[in-house]
Structure formats: C-alpha cells, structure tokens
Design a protein around this motif. Structure first.
Motif, PDB file in Angstrom:
ATOM      1  N   GLY A 125      -9.473 -17.697   9.882  1.00 16.21           N
ATOM      2  CA  GLY A 125     -10.258 -16.919  10.824  1.00 16.21           C
ATOM      3  C   GLY A 125     -11.538 -16.367  10.247  1.00 16.21           C
ATOM      4  N   SER A 126     -12.111 -15.448  11.013  1.00 22.76           N
ATOM      5  CA  SER A 126     -13.354 -14.776  10.641  1.00 22.76           C
ATOM      6  C   SER A 126     -13.105 -13.280  10.629  1.00 22.76           C
ATOM      7  N   TYR A 127     -14.118 -12.538  10.189  1.00 25.65           N
ATOM      8  CA  TYR A 127     -13.953 -11.087  10.139  1.00 25.65           C
ATOM      9  C   TYR A 127     -15.299 -10.382  10.159  1.00 25.65           C
ATOM     10  N   PHE A 128     -15.244  -9.123  10.565  1.00 21.03           N
ATOM     11  CA  PHE A 128     -16.362  -8.199  10.449  1.00 21.03           C
ATOM     12  C   PHE A 128     -15.952  -7.139   9.437  1.00 21.03           C
ATOM     13  N   LEU A 129     -16.850  -6.753   8.565  1.00 20.66           N
ATOM     14  CA  LEU A 129     -16.660  -5.573   7.729  1.00 20.66           C
ATOM     15  C   LEU A 129     -17.627  -4.512   8.228  1.00 20.66           C
ATOM     16  N   VAL A 130     -17.152  -3.302   8.436  1.00 22.55           N
ATOM     17  CA  VAL A 130     -18.003  -2.176   8.835  1.00 22.55           C
ATOM     18  C   VAL A 130     -18.178  -1.301   7.604  1.00 22.55           C
ATOM     19  N   ILE A 131     -19.430  -1.136   7.191  1.00 20.44           N
ATOM     20  CA  ILE A 131     -19.775  -0.521   5.917  1.00 20.44           C
ATOM     21  C   ILE A 131     -20.734   0.640   6.165  1.00 20.44           C
ATOM     22  N   LYS A 132     -20.534   1.730   5.427  1.00 18.63           N
ATOM     23  CA  LYS A 132     -21.459   2.864   5.512  1.00 18.63           C
ATOM     24  C   LYS A 132     -22.186   3.005   4.185  1.00 18.63           C
ATOM     25  N   LEU A 133     -23.508   3.008   4.268  1.00 13.75           N
ATOM     26  CA  LEU A 133     -24.358   3.228   3.103  1.00 13.75           C
ATOM     27  C   LEU A 133     -24.983   4.610   3.268  1.00 13.75           C
ATOM     28  N   GLY A 134     -24.609   5.552   2.396  1.00  8.94           N
ATOM     29  CA  GLY A 134     -24.996   6.949   2.553  1.00  8.94           C
ATOM     30  C   GLY A 134     -26.435   7.270   2.224  1.00  8.94           C
ATOM     31  N   GLU A 135     -27.081   6.409   1.450  1.00  6.45           N
ATOM     32  CA  GLU A 135     -28.486   6.636   1.097  1.00  6.45           C
ATOM     33  C   GLU A 135     -29.169   5.294   0.876  1.00  6.45           C
ATOM     34  N   ASP A 136     -30.486   5.305   0.950  1.00  5.76           N
ATOM     35  CA  ASP A 136     -31.237   4.080   0.678  1.00  5.76           C
ATOM     36  C   ASP A 136     -30.878   3.588  -0.722  1.00  5.76           C
ATOM     37  N   LYS A 137     -30.685   2.272  -0.853  1.00  6.03           N
ATOM     38  CA  LYS A 137     -30.275   1.720  -2.148  1.00  6.03           C
ATOM     39  C   LYS A 137     -30.905   0.367  -2.376  1.00  6.03           C
ATOM     40  N   ARG A 138     -31.089   0.063  -3.656  1.00  9.71           N
ATOM     41  CA  ARG A 138     -31.476  -1.270  -4.083  1.00  9.71           C
ATOM     42  C   ARG A 138     -30.185  -1.950  -4.517  1.00  9.71           C
ATOM     43  N   ILE A 139     -29.852  -3.052  -3.880  1.00 12.42           N
ATOM     44  CA  ILE A 139     -28.649  -3.807  -4.201  1.00 12.42           C
ATOM     45  C   ILE A 139     -29.090  -5.067  -4.932  1.00 12.42           C
ATOM     46  N   ALA A 140     -28.728  -5.151  -6.200  1.00 13.35           N
ATOM     47  CA  ALA A 140     -29.090  -6.311  -7.015  1.00 13.35           C
ATOM     48  C   ALA A 140     -27.882  -7.226  -7.133  1.00 13.35           C
ATOM     49  N   THR A 141     -28.063  -8.487  -6.766  1.00 14.25           N
ATOM     50  CA  THR A 141     -27.028  -9.499  -6.936  1.00 14.25           C
ATOM     51  C   THR A 141     -27.422 -10.335  -8.155  1.00 14.25           C
ATOM     52  N   LYS A 142     -26.761 -11.443  -8.373  1.00 21.83           N
ATOM     53  CA  LYS A 142     -27.105 -12.287  -9.533  1.00 21.83           C
ATOM     54  C   LYS A 142     -28.544 -12.780  -9.472  1.00 21.83           C
ATOM     55  N   ARG A 143     -29.009 -13.135  -8.280  1.00 22.79           N
ATOM     56  CA  ARG A 143     -30.329 -13.768  -8.170  1.00 22.79           C
ATOM     57  C   ARG A 143     -31.325 -13.054  -7.259  1.00 22.79           C
ATOM     58  N   ARG A 144     -30.858 -12.042  -6.526  1.00 19.56           N
ATOM     59  CA  ARG A 144     -31.743 -11.407  -5.538  1.00 19.56           C
ATOM     60  C   ARG A 144     -31.608  -9.903  -5.575  1.00 19.56           C
ATOM     61  N   GLU A 145     -32.580  -9.250  -4.961  1.00 22.59           N
ATOM     62  CA  GLU A 145     -32.507  -7.806  -4.737  1.00 22.59           C
ATOM     63  C   GLU A 145     -32.733  -7.553  -3.259  1.00 22.59           C
ATOM     64  N   PHE A 146     -31.974  -6.627  -2.746  1.00 20.99           N
ATOM     65  CA  PHE A 146     -32.098  -6.222  -1.348  1.00 20.99           C
ATOM     66  C   PHE A 146     -32.313  -4.713  -1.317  1.00 20.99           C
ATOM     67  N   PHE A 147     -33.311  -4.276  -0.567  1.00 18.38           N
ATOM     68  CA  PHE A 147     -33.551  -2.852  -0.401  1.00 18.38           C
ATOM     69  C   PHE A 147     -32.988  -2.464   0.961  1.00 18.38           C
ATOM     70  N   LEU A 148     -31.901  -1.713   0.933  1.00 15.26           N
ATOM     71  CA  LEU A 148     -31.191  -1.367   2.166  1.00 15.26           C
ATOM     72  C   LEU A 148     -31.372   0.107   2.487  1.00 15.26           C
ATOM     73  N   LYS A 149     -31.659   0.376   3.759  1.00 16.07           N
ATOM     74  CA  LYS A 149     -31.787   1.746   4.236  1.00 16.07           C
ATOM     75  C   LYS A 149     -30.399   2.304   4.530  1.00 16.07           C
ATOM     76  N   ARG A 150     -30.268   3.613   4.411  1.00 16.68           N
ATOM     77  CA  ARG A 150     -28.992   4.240   4.741  1.00 16.68           C
ATOM     78  C   ARG A 150     -28.635   3.909   6.187  1.00 16.68           C
ATOM     79  N   GLY A 151     -27.354   3.860   6.461  1.00 14.17           N
ATOM     80  CA  GLY A 151     -26.897   3.549   7.813  1.00 14.17           C
ATOM     81  C   GLY A 151     -25.589   2.784   7.766  1.00 14.17           C
ATOM     82  N   TYR A 152     -25.283   2.166   8.868  1.00 14.12           N
ATOM     83  CA  TYR A 152     -24.059   1.368   8.998  1.00 14.12           C
ATOM     84  C   TYR A 152     -24.439  -0.110   8.958  1.00 14.12           C
TER      85      TYR A 152
END
Length: 147
Positions: A3-30
């Motif tokens: 099957g498939s799924y949804f994950l519901v995630i809460k990010l409490g503050e703006d964050k830089r998320i660094a993966t192995k090859r990329r960076e994502f700048f995410l704003k606080r929120g759901y």
C-alpha cells in the motif's frame, strides 16, 4: 500488506534539512509526506516512527528534525503514491525535489499552515480508499499483527 501512506509531520521552526546530496530550507508548519511500500506497509511505516535507524531516504533526515504526529495507511495492491501525491498537491505547498525519486511527480512532500487531517480524510474518502490512522510505533505493530 502492500500500500501507500501519508505521514503528518510538524516542524516547529524554520530549518535547513541536509540530506546526502541536497539541502532543503523548510518553513515551520505541517508537512504531509506521501510514500508507498509494496512489500510491507506496516514495517515501512513502523520504521518512520523509530528514532534510531540508518538514514536512507530524504524523509529520514526531516524526521530527525521534526515530529511525526501520525500516519495514514492505505492498503492497496495498486501503486497509489503518484495519484495521492497529485491529490495532495491541490491543497499543499510542494517542496520541489523532496523524495519522489521513483514516481513522475516532482515531490512527495507538501507544506500546510494548519494540521491537514481534514484534507487527507476528504481525499481518501473521495477516492473511495480504505485507510487507517496510526499515531505511534506500537499502534502500527498491533495493526500488523491483526492482519
């Protein structure tokens, strides 16, 4: 179970998320992440609830910095990840390039200002899909044992 799924995630503050090859700048929120598991849906989602794990997917790096509130499991023999992602895109703000390496959409992560449960339930019901909401690792283990 497949099957498939949804994950519901809460990010409490703006964050830089660094993966192995990329960076994502995410704003606080759901955030809603759309995924699939065509071998073992329960094991895949249970893994997302674990804090200790080897990092493999983009979502692993985000979950290190954010709170996983719940998951929606959508059992299906069909691969619905792309279809569900296109539906979520109608409501959420896409995070371009996050996940979605094996589907034809540009992302599997979408940002919402408010908790998106009503949107997710509306999509699942409109599509006539069976689903189960899980809020913990223990719940997913119990769910898997019942099948």
């Amino acid at each position: 179970m497949k099957g498939s799924y949804f994950l519901v995630i809460k990010l409490g503050e703006d964050k830089r998320i660094a993966t192995k090859r990329r960076e994502f700048f995410l704003k606080r929120g759901y955030y809603v992440y759309v995924g699939s598991a065509m071998n073992s849906l329960e094991k895949r989602v249970e893994r997302h609830f674990r804090r200790e794990k080897k990092f493999h997917w983009h979502i692993d790096y985000l979950l290190r910095e954010a709170e996983l509130l719940k998951a929606y499991l959508v059992p299906s023999e069909k691969r619905l990840e792309e279809k569900l992602s296109l539906e979520i895109a109608k409501y959420g703000e896409p995070v371009e390039g996050f996940g979605a390496g094996d589907v034809r959409v540009s992302t599997n992560l979408y940002r919402f200002e408010k908790e998106p449960d009503s949107v997710l339930i509306e999509i699942l019901e409109r599509l006539g899909l069976e689903w189960k909401r899980i809020k913990s690792r223990e719940e997913i283990i119990e769910f898997g044992e019942r099948k």
